[in-house]
Design an enzyme around this catalytic site. Structure first.
Site, mmCIF file in Angstrom:
data_model
loop_
_atom_site.group_PDB
_atom_site.id
_atom_site.type_symbol
_atom_site.label_atom_id
_atom_site.label_comp_id
_atom_site.label_asym_id
_atom_site.label_seq_id
_atom_site.Cartn_x
_atom_site.Cartn_y
_atom_site.Cartn_z
ATOM 1 N N ASN A 1 0.879 -1.172 0.000
ATOM 2 C CA ASN A 1 0.000 0.000 0.000
ATOM 3 C C ASN A 1 0.915 1.220 0.000
ATOM 4 O O ASN A 1 1.513 1.548 1.024
ATOM 5 C CB ASN A 1 -0.889 -0.030 1.250
ATOM 6 C CG ASN A 1 -1.657 1.261 1.442
ATOM 7 O OD1 ASN A 1 -1.765 2.082 0.530
ATOM 8 N ND2 ASN A 1 -2.208 1.446 2.639
ATOM 9 N N GLU B 1 -6.462 4.485 8.083
ATOM 10 C CA GLU B 1 -6.314 5.925 7.796
ATOM 11 C C GLU B 1 -7.600 6.487 7.194
ATOM 12 O O GLU B 1 -7.963 7.639 7.447
ATOM 13 C CB GLU B 1 -5.096 6.150 6.873
ATOM 14 C CG GLU B 1 -3.795 5.930 7.649
ATOM 15 C CD GLU B 1 -2.634 5.408 6.823
ATOM 16 O OE1 GLU B 1 -2.672 5.490 5.578
ATOM 17 O OE2 GLU B 1 -1.682 4.880 7.438
ATOM 18 N N GLU C 1 -5.091 -5.307 10.697
ATOM 19 C CA GLU C 1 -4.059 -4.288 10.866
ATOM 20 C C GLU C 1 -4.290 -3.531 12.174
ATOM 21 O O GLU C 1 -5.086 -2.582 12.212
ATOM 22 C CB GLU C 1 -4.107 -3.284 9.715
ATOM 23 C CG GLU C 1 -3.874 -3.893 8.354
ATOM 24 C CD GLU C 1 -3.311 -2.855 7.401
ATOM 25 O OE1 GLU C 1 -2.193 -3.062 6.935
ATOM 26 O OE2 GLU C 1 -3.960 -1.837 7.154
ATOM 27 N N GLY D 1 2.721 2.001 10.623
ATOM 28 C CA GLY D 1 3.647 3.114 10.441
ATOM 29 C C GLY D 1 4.383 3.517 11.714
ATOM 30 O O GLY D 1 4.993 4.578 11.763
HETATM 31 C C1 PEP Z 1 -0.562 -0.080 6.096
HETATM 32 O O1 PEP Z 1 -0.673 1.118 5.932
HETATM 33 O O2 PEP Z 1 -1.425 -0.850 5.657
HETATM 34 C C2 PEP Z 1 0.606 -0.551 6.817
HETATM 35 C C3 PEP Z 1 0.580 -1.760 7.280
HETATM 36 O O3 PEP Z 1 1.636 0.345 6.991
HETATM 37 P P1 PEP Z 1 3.100 0.022 7.621
HETATM 38 O O4 PEP Z 1 3.581 -1.262 6.974
HETATM 39 O O5 PEP Z 1 3.936 1.187 7.242
HETATM 40 O O6 PEP Z 1 2.907 -0.136 9.084
#
Ligand code: PEP
Length: 252
Positions: free
Chosen positions: A10, A98, A168, A174
């Site tokens: 992503n 997000e 997630e 992040g």
């Molecule tokens: C995401 O935005 O789906 C994600 C998992 O971001 P990151 O890998 O940067 O934590």
């Protein structure tokens, strides 16, 4: 049941066309031979038309970061499934935290968006996950269970089989903090159990559930070793070939 792992980047609101082209070319050079993992990248929408031809004939599919629930109309700033289909997209991410946090997405909207993806033969990647506050209050399973029920309300087993789910935890996105393999497995197993209850065992066994949240080359192996983790949704580490390649090649 053997589920083909699915690892999707992503890119969020990153990479203009030339940087995206460089990344795609670097990924192709190292990933075109991979057959045992399904691979995808989800760039910002304006970049999709320029990377689609660069990915033609490769092992890497492309997708979008959202999709609207209607096929056309007065919805300023939105993109429909038909429009994404026209760009050769395979995936549409829906319900990313997000989107939930900054744009007020609800489970009911995520449900509608995911259904629109299916109408246009796109694979919805349906994201769920708890905040740090919810985890610390011991509400993780309750919150994620509620999100899954809301996002999939009114769905048939046949529809569900065409989707991918992504767990997630918001506190891991992040932040550099990853859920431990055990923490992630606990939630993935709960989701699969809930799908058995809401649909049936065959469907629950067939569906792929990605983990997302600071997946990096040094933690991917232990996450992917968990019985109910079937792939990864990757943010930061998907922007650099030297990180995304070893993630996809986690078996090497
Ligand atoms: C995401 O935005 O789906 C994600 C998992 O971001 P990151 O890998 O940067 O934590």
């Amino acid at each position: 049941m053997a589920r083909t792992p699915v690892i999707v980047g992503n890119w969020k609101m990153n990479l203009t066309r030339s940087a995206a082209a460089d990344l795609v070319n670097a990924l192709r050079a190292k990933l075109d031979g991979v057959r045992d993992v399904e691979i995808g990248v989800c760039p910002v929408a304006t970049v999709i038309p320029s990377i689609a031809p660069l990915l033609a004939g490769s092992a890497i599919r492309h997708g979008a970061q959202n999709v609207h629930w209607e096929d056309s109309g007065a919805f300023t700033g939105e993109i429909s499934g038909e429009m994404l289909r026209e760009l050769g997209c395979t995936y549409a991410i829906v319900g990313h935290s997000e989107r939930r946090q900054y744009f007020g997405e609800t489970d009911a909207r995520v449900n509608q968006r995911a259904k629109a993806a299916l109408r246009w033969d796109l694979t919805p990647i349906i994201c769920v996950g708890e905040t740090l506050e919810e985890r610390e209050a011991g509400k993780t399973l309750e919150v994620v269970g509620r999100q899954i029920r809301g996002c999939l309300e009114g769905w048939s087993a046949e529809e569900l089989k065409k989707a991918v789910l992504a767990y997630e935890p918001v506190w891991a996105i992040g932040t550099g903090k990853t859920a431990t393999p055990e923490q992630a497995q606990e939630v993935h197993a709960m989701i699969r159990g809930l799908l058995t209850e809401l649909f049936d065992a065959d469907t629950a066994q067939a569906i792929r559930i990605q983990y997302g949240g600071s997946v990096k080359p040094d933690n991917v192996k232990s996450l992917m070793a968990q019985p109910d983790i079937d792939g990864a949704l990757v943010g930061g580490a998907s922007l650099k070939a030297e990180q995304f390649v070893p993630l996809v090649r986690f078996r090497d």
